[in-house]
Design an enzyme around this catalytic site. Structure first.
Site, PDB file in Angstrom:
ATOM      1  N   GLU A   1      -9.459   6.301   7.374  1.00 25.87           N
ATOM      2  CA  GLU A   1      -8.046   6.460   7.113  1.00 25.87           C
ATOM      3  C   GLU A   1      -7.691   7.939   6.711  1.00 25.87           C
ATOM      4  O   GLU A   1      -6.614   8.462   6.905  1.00 25.87           O
ATOM      5  CB  GLU A   1      -7.283   5.373   6.321  1.00 25.87           C
ATOM      6  CG  GLU A   1      -7.361   4.136   7.194  1.00 25.87           C
ATOM      7  CD  GLU A   1      -6.996   2.734   6.211  1.00 25.87           C
ATOM      8  OE1 GLU A   1      -8.012   2.544   5.485  1.00 25.87           O
ATOM      9  OE2 GLU A   1      -5.913   2.101   6.448  1.00 25.87           O
TER      10      GLU A   1
ATOM     11  N   PHE B   1      -2.165   2.288   6.677  1.00 22.32           N
ATOM     12  CA  PHE B   1      -1.553   1.124   6.301  1.00 22.32           C
ATOM     13  C   PHE B   1      -0.400   1.290   5.186  1.00 22.32           C
ATOM     14  O   PHE B   1      -0.410   0.571   4.170  1.00 22.32           O
ATOM     15  CB  PHE B   1      -2.653   0.126   5.796  1.00 22.32           C
ATOM     16  CG  PHE B   1      -2.653  -1.145   5.667  1.00 22.32           C
ATOM     17  CD1 PHE B   1      -2.731  -2.009   7.016  1.00 22.32           C
ATOM     18  CD2 PHE B   1      -2.426  -1.860   4.525  1.00 22.32           C
ATOM     19  CE1 PHE B   1      -2.746  -3.480   7.022  1.00 22.32           C
ATOM     20  CE2 PHE B   1      -2.451  -3.338   4.755  1.00 22.32           C
ATOM     21  CZ  PHE B   1      -2.468  -4.154   5.795  1.00 22.32           C
TER      22      PHE B   1
ATOM     23  N   ARG C   1       0.766  -1.227  -0.185  1.00 22.62           N
ATOM     24  CA  ARG C   1       0.003   0.059  -0.053  1.00 22.62           C
ATOM     25  C   ARG C   1       0.978   1.220   0.002  1.00 22.62           C
ATOM     26  O   ARG C   1       0.381   2.276  -0.680  1.00 22.62           O
ATOM     27  CB  ARG C   1      -0.935  -0.174   1.434  1.00 22.62           C
ATOM     28  CG  ARG C   1      -1.978   0.889   1.055  1.00 22.62           C
ATOM     29  CD  ARG C   1      -3.264   1.076   1.966  1.00 22.62           C
ATOM     30  NE  ARG C   1      -4.132   0.246   1.692  1.00 22.62           N
ATOM     31  CZ  ARG C   1      -5.155   0.634   1.162  1.00 22.62           C
ATOM     32  NH1 ARG C   1      -5.456   1.901   0.928  1.00 22.62           N
ATOM     33  NH2 ARG C   1      -6.115  -0.150   0.776  1.00 22.62           N
TER      34      ARG C   1
END
Lengths: 485, 775
Positions: free
Chosen positions: B724, B355, B321
């Site tokens: 996020e 992440f 990611r």
């Protein structure tokens, strides 16, 4: 019926508690959660830093009954005699109306995961009781000891400024006198001793009794605010019993200001010291609100900050710069020594067995002298200093006639910068003198690199602080100030 | 009186309070440690390694065994199934170290005590004989030691990078070190296992991923998943730290519970929690970027090396990611980015809000900044020059075409509403005075890909029961960690049935109700579970509509759902009445809903596909003041414009944005993880690890939703994920601090501050500026 002289007695919410046996190092948090099964108060860190365990403790002072926010995780149950402990459960009944502080937190979306929330509510409750319509700065100060990881605090600040209702109707306020009377009845006129061996808890009746008790039990640990000693138990699992608690002793809470000296009893909290000390020595004001958070300032004591000998304690450097003295007592013997001489080496102080810190005397800053005090930390508030510098000079006819400079965080003890002082004294108080003195810092200090800062940073900042101090004495006060509307 | 008979107003897209708010504030919201323990409950405590890398030669348990209150000891030998909780199924993460420890803080055994205190004290008493091994603690040391990887690296490639770099008129090479972050959830890890008959065990776990805990515990106990029930009412914060890190605690509690047939609770203290569980990965990114005189990027070649710790955990998808966000909002004509997930003798790093994406984007913003200082321009101009286009310049390094780009509009609006240009002028003017204080201002964008890159994770289930009286049970696979998922899904369901929220009871998440769920992670909670609940409602409604058509004798087409019930032809029938009659007619009033995200696919071997269903966007402007004598600073003002599509619940989303920003600001400013030379984490409690305080919140903090935005994809209510993306809005704080530092060299030297930008890094940056300042 429990023998009152042999029980720790206090009021928990509505209930009178009498403990004739308890583990000496049991924390109030464990007492609440494990013994009383009051589980609204949470454990977040067990070191008095996150505030999730905040409760109010009401105690009798010369000004009457005062409720203060306290970290239950590092407060010992044995220290609670004649207090009123108020937990989150006391604010509203199940399915009943919420307390105005709680309602504001709901209305303004002040909780997300909710785990820190009871602690925030209690901190805000303490604020609201004294300051129903707080400024943002007041809110932020009240919340220095509470960590939230979800909300980013913005909704909590909004809630704090929007609490409806008048504190006058609040039960703690409305019934303050009745509670004060009840607590007065729980005060011990005789020494309380419960438990035996390592688990002995001693609550002396007076300072003289404390002196006797400590002389009889020189292996005991004296506990005042427990903001440091608490961690010996919760973090290091040290067996430190028997314990002698002192924070209930009125004599040790005395603050006097006479003959050019402010004298603080050993159990005077940061909060209690503030009015006398900061009013007298305004250069300390910037520091005072950066010592711990509200809970730590309510619990922690200047005497303890000295007695524990930490190289990063916030109060010794300015007190050394001011020429403070510390009075130690053993039995009926007392001796007084300059504070700087009290710190011998890392973890070693000039304190004999059975001897305890009784008071600290801080001379006023003589008129015409300059004092500057600067705390540097990774996070501006509720952080331990990377370094802390206190500077005092006397300038006569343009020449430095005396200098007292002390630092924390730069050596194994709070320590004077004697080489720097020597480089200043006798010289004109000028930029050139300051610049010429900067290399002397490396003679005075060989700081360490640790998780708070590197040695290079510490040394560079120490030098820069002298430059700042000089600029400030010249009326150039360019200091970082957080501008809050 | 029928309390469900009033006509309810729609609740989707409305400001609604967190469903547990009133319980949070009164201390009556129950967390696992608050549950009433059954009589006989025991407590487990982990013994942790105090070596970074060493062989265990021998362990003498005598002092542990004989310590007061000790009930038993649990070691690897006591594990009937597998001694492994590796979420990547690489079998590289033992519960208890066997033969060797790989990091300081690794669990070796557990003590079971009559009290937690007894277990905790005894856990320190084992005498372990060690043989020390060389430890590689960080990226450089890991590379020097041979560069062992914990998982397969990834390369994304598009265009001819070598040619692009060669042809570019200008070129910069650089390196940024991006620090990790501890989750600092206020409720630490905890699990409570209650044994049942046969192989059964019920586990209350503070986990974002109950189905995985269930699977792990089954493996560890050597039993089938069906014997394990995992319950999660709520977590006291997660942030990714409870996506996999709860597995070990649940497994230990379950092992002890089954072995001694007693309830067993395990809760590490804060220091152990911080030392024994993974954190956000720290990265070192080396980059080589070609650009032209206008600041347009021609080619990017970068290596993303991550300190992964001793095991793979989620390091594969996290480092992937990071690469997926190596572009942030920028189009690269040619690009090659590679990950290097390195084995180190540190705790195994794990998921944390974003992440890997935040680290990927931080590096992208670094070369944008380098280009700007290289050209002497406002970094915002460089950002705009490189934004993705809408019809062209719109293919990502992973060959997904960006079709929903709104970054241009968003940034333009924010630039205006924040008065960026005038304020930048004022900042420049302030700095020309040359005082001790300097200011900086920066605007940074965020584009964040939404979907799990593990495609199979993009599925969810729900179970909805309608009872005879019209009240409703809602269960789904998502977990509540404070983010407001429960209320959002309840809003979806309330509107689907046309009932008020009070008709719906939100049930705790349990593997017994909804199986095979995904982690509540990747911001996906409401997208996936909202849709699954909606699907369950759809099924029940179809049956109810058919029933209504039958009993009110109208065509099914003439049955219409309206708030409060249905119209059967011209007759209004209240929901509760309809349900009551449906029950008597033996209509099934329960349904399992299901959803899988459409149209996504990912071919990792070739680095191509459409891993993301859509993108969420945002932008922020931060203004700071620094003290050039000490490096201390204040964040004075922050303006945010953020895209959540059509918000399901604007106040909840606002909370995610404010909270995400502050958490991101902590990551990038004061939250510094420090390991000593022996490999011990020295910042393992709030006394040493500094997350933001209330007094760190910018005094001016303007946060707005991009109200005109709605998701182009068919998400629930056309909303977008919000968990996020806001974290990365905090990058503007770093860039603003950079600008303030750069003022010391007339903005002609890129400050290149590593993160977190502590006061020390600011001061050392200023020192460097003074040496490198052009004459």
């Amino acid at each position: 019926m429990t023998d009152p002289a042999n029980a720790i007695r206090f009021i928990l919410n509505d209930a009178e508690i009498a403990l004739d046996t308890l583990p000496a190092t049991q924390t109030l948090l464990d007492f609440l959660r494990l013994d009383r099964r009051l589980r609204g108060t949470k454990e977040g860190c067990a070191e008095g830093d996150c505030g999730a365990c905040t409760v109010l403790v009401g105690r009798l002072t010369e000004a009457g009954l005062v409720y203060e926010p306290v970290n239950a995780c590092i407060r010992f149950t044995g220290s609670l005699n004649a207090t009123h402990v108020v937990t989150i459960e006391h604010l509203s009944v199940p399915n009943g109306p919420l307390h105005p502080v709680q309602q504001a937190m709901v209305d303004h979306h002040g909780s997300q995961c909710g785990f820190c929330t009871p602690g925030f509510v209690m901190a805000l409750y303490a604020l609201w009781m004294g300051t129903p319509q707080p400024s943002r700065t007041e809110v932020e100060k009240a919340l220095q000891g509470n960590l939230c990881r979800c909300t980013g605090y913005a909704p909590i600040i909004r809630a704090a400024q929007a609490v409806a209702g008048e504190p006058g109707a609040d039960p703690l306020v409305a019934h303050r006198q009745a509670m004060a009377d009840r607590l007065a009845g729980l005060r011990n006129t005789d020494r309380i001793e419960v438990g035996s061996g390592k688990d002995r808890v001693i609550v002396p009746a007076s300072v003289d009794d404390l002196a006797d008790a400590y002389a009889e039990n020189p292996g005991a640990t004296i506990v005042a605010g427990a903001t440091d000693v608490g961690l010996w138990v919760t973090k290091f699992m040290r067996d430190i019993g028997p314990l002698i608690f002192v924070s209930h002793l009125p004599e040790l809470h005395r603050v006097s200001d006479a003959d050019g000296v402010v004298t603080l009893g050993a159990a005077v909290s940061y909060r209690e010291a503030e009015a006398a000390l900061v009013a007298r020595i305004p250069a300390l004001s910037g520091l005072w609100n950066r010592i711990g958070g509200e809970q730590v300032r309510a619990m922690g004591t200047v005497g303890g900050n000295i007695a524990n000998g930490s190289p990063i304690g916030d109060t010794p450097p300015p007190l050394i710069a001011l020429g403070a003295t510390v009075t130690l007592r053993r039995g009926q013997e007392r001796r007084t020594l300059p504070l700087e001489d009290f710190f011998i080496a890392y973890g070693k102080q000039d304190r004999q067995q059975g001897e305890f810190v009784e008071s600290v005397a801080v001379p006023h800053l003589p008129t015409g002298e300059h004092l500057g005090c600067y705390k540097i930390a990774k996070r501006r508030e509720e952080d331990i200093s990377s370094l802390l510098g206190a500077f005092r000079v006397k300038v006569e006819a343009g020449t430095v006639t005396s200098a007292r400079i002390a630092f924390g965080g730069m050596a194994a003890t709070p320590k004077r910068a004697k080489a720097v002082e020597a480089a200043l004294v006798g010289q004109p108080w000028s930029e050139a003198t300051v610049l010429a003195a900067l290399p002397a810092f490396a003679e005075d200090f060989q700081p360490i690199t640790d998780m708070r800062a590197s040695a290079a940073y510490r040394l560079l900042v120490a030098q820069n602080l002298l430059r700042r101090f000089f600029a400030e004495t010249q009326g150039r006060a360019e200091r970082l100030v957080r501008q809050v509307a | 009186m029928n309390k469900h008979s009033t006509i309810p107003a729609p609740v989707m897209h409305q400001d609604l309070r967190h469903d547990s708010g009133h319980k949070h504030v009164s201390g009556r919201a129950e967390y696992i440690d608050d549950m009433v323990e059954p009589v006989g409950t025991l407590h487990a405590y982990l013994a942790l390694s105090d070596r970074a890398h060493a062989e265990i030669v021998a362990i003498d348990f005598e002092a542990v065994r004989t310590a007061p209150g000790v009930f038993g000891i649990l070691t690897a030998d006591d594990i009937p199934g597998e001694n492994d909780v590796s979420p990547s199924h690489k079998h590289d993460e033992p519960i208890f170290a066997v033969g060797k420890v790989h990091f300081w803080g690794q669990p070796i055994f557990a003590v079971i005590g009559e009290t937690r205190e007894a277990a905790r004290r005894a856990a320190r008493l084992a005498r372990i004989t060690w043989r020390d091994l060389p430890a590689a603690l960080d990226v450089d040391a890991a590379r020097a030691a041979g560069g062992t990887l914990v998982t397969e690296p990834l390369t994304l490639r598009r265009g001819d990078v070598e040619a692009g770099l060669e042809a570019a008129p200008r070129r910069i090479k650089g390196r940024i070190a991006i620090g990790g972050q501890d989750h600092f959830y206020l409720e630490g890890q905890i699990a409570f296992a209650i044994p049942g008959e046969d192989e059964d065990v019920i586990i209350h776990s503070s986990t974002q991923h109950p189905s995985e805990v269930q699977l792990m515990v089954a493996h560890v106990l050597g039993i089938s998943q069906h014997a394990v029930t995992v319950n999660v009412r709520r977590m006291g914060g997660g942030f990714g730290g409870k996506e996999t890190q709860g597995n070990l605690f649940a497994a230990v509690a379950a092992l002890a519970a089954k072995r001694w047939n007693r309830p067993v609770k395990i809760r590490p203290d804060r220091d152990d929690d911080m030392q024994a569980t993974g954190k956000r990965h720290d990265f070192v990114v080396d980059y080589d970027v070609g650009y032209d005189d206008d600041g347009r990027i021609q080619a990017v070649d970068a290596v993303y090396a991550a300190r992964c710790g001793f095991s793979s955990d989620l390091s594969g998808p996290v480092t992937d990611r990071a690469l997926f966000h190596a572009d942030n909002a920028y189009w690269y004509p040619a690009v090659k980015v590679r990950s290097e997930p390195l084995y180190t003798n540190t705790v195994s790093n794990t998921a944390f809000r974003g992440f890997g994406g935040p680290q990927g984007m931080m590096a992208a913003e670094r070369w944008i900044e380098d280009i700007a200082y290289g050209l002497g321009k406002d970094p915002l101009d460089i950002r705009k020059a490189n934004f993705y286009g809408t019809d062209d310049r719109n293919v990502t390094p992973y060959h997904q075409t960006v079709t929903d780009n709104i970054i241009g509009r968003l940034v333009d609006e924010l630039e205006t509403s924040s008065d960026y240009q005038a304020r930048r002028k004022a900042v420049l003017a302030f700095n020309t005075m040359g005082g001790v204080l300097r200011k900086g201002i920066a605007l940074t964008p965020v584009k964040f890909g939404i979907s799990f890159t593990a495609t199979w994770y993009n599925q969810a289930g729900a179970l909805v029961h309608v009872y005879r009286d019209g009240s409703i049970h809602l269960s789904h696979g998502g977990t509540e960690m404070g983010q407001g998922l429960y209320i959002k899904v309840a809003q979806v369901l309330a509107d689907a049935f046309g009932v008020g929220l009070e008709a719906i009871k939100i049930m705790a998440t349990t593997t017994g109700k909804v199986p095979n769920t995904s982690a509540t992670a990747a911001s996906s909670g409401s997208d996936l579970n909202g849709m699954a609940a909606y699907d369950a409602a759809r099924q029940i409604k179809a049956r109810l509509a058919a029933h209504a058509a039958r009993i009110y004798e109208v065509a099914e087409a003439d049955v219409a759902w309206v708030p409060g019930g249905i119209m059967a032809g011209r007759q209004f029938v209240a929901f509760s009445e309809l349900v009551a009659s449906a029950y008597l007619s033996r209509v099934q009033l329960s349904a399992a809903g299901f959803y899988k995200t459409p149209d996504i696919h990912w071919d990792r071997a070739n680095g191509r596909g459409r891993p993301f269903y859509y993108f969420a966007y945002g932008a922020s402007v931060s203004e700071v003041t620094i003290d050039t004598l000490t490096g201390e600073y204040t964040v004075d003002r922050v303006d945010i414009l953020h895209d959540v599509g059509r918000s399901l619940n604007p106040v909840i989303d606002l909370g995610q944005i404010e909270g995400g920003f502050i958490q991101g600001m902590g990551w990038l400013t004061t939250e510094e993880l420090v390991w000593d030379a022996r490999g011990q984490l020295r910042t393992h409690a709030p006394s040493t690890y500094k997350i933001p305080l209330a007094s760190d919140v910018p005094p001016i903090f303007n946060v707005r939703l991009a109200e005109w935005s709605q998701n182009r994809e068919m998400t629930i209510g056309r909303s977008k994920a919000v968990g996020e993306p806001p974290l990365m809005l905090a990058m503007s704080v770093v860039e603003a601090l950079s600008m303030a530092v750069a003022s010391e060299a007339d903005y002609r030297v890129a400050p290149r501050l590593d993160t977190p930008v502590t006061p020390e890094r600011v001061l050392m940056g200023i020192k460097r500026m003074r040496t490198e300042r052009p004459a």
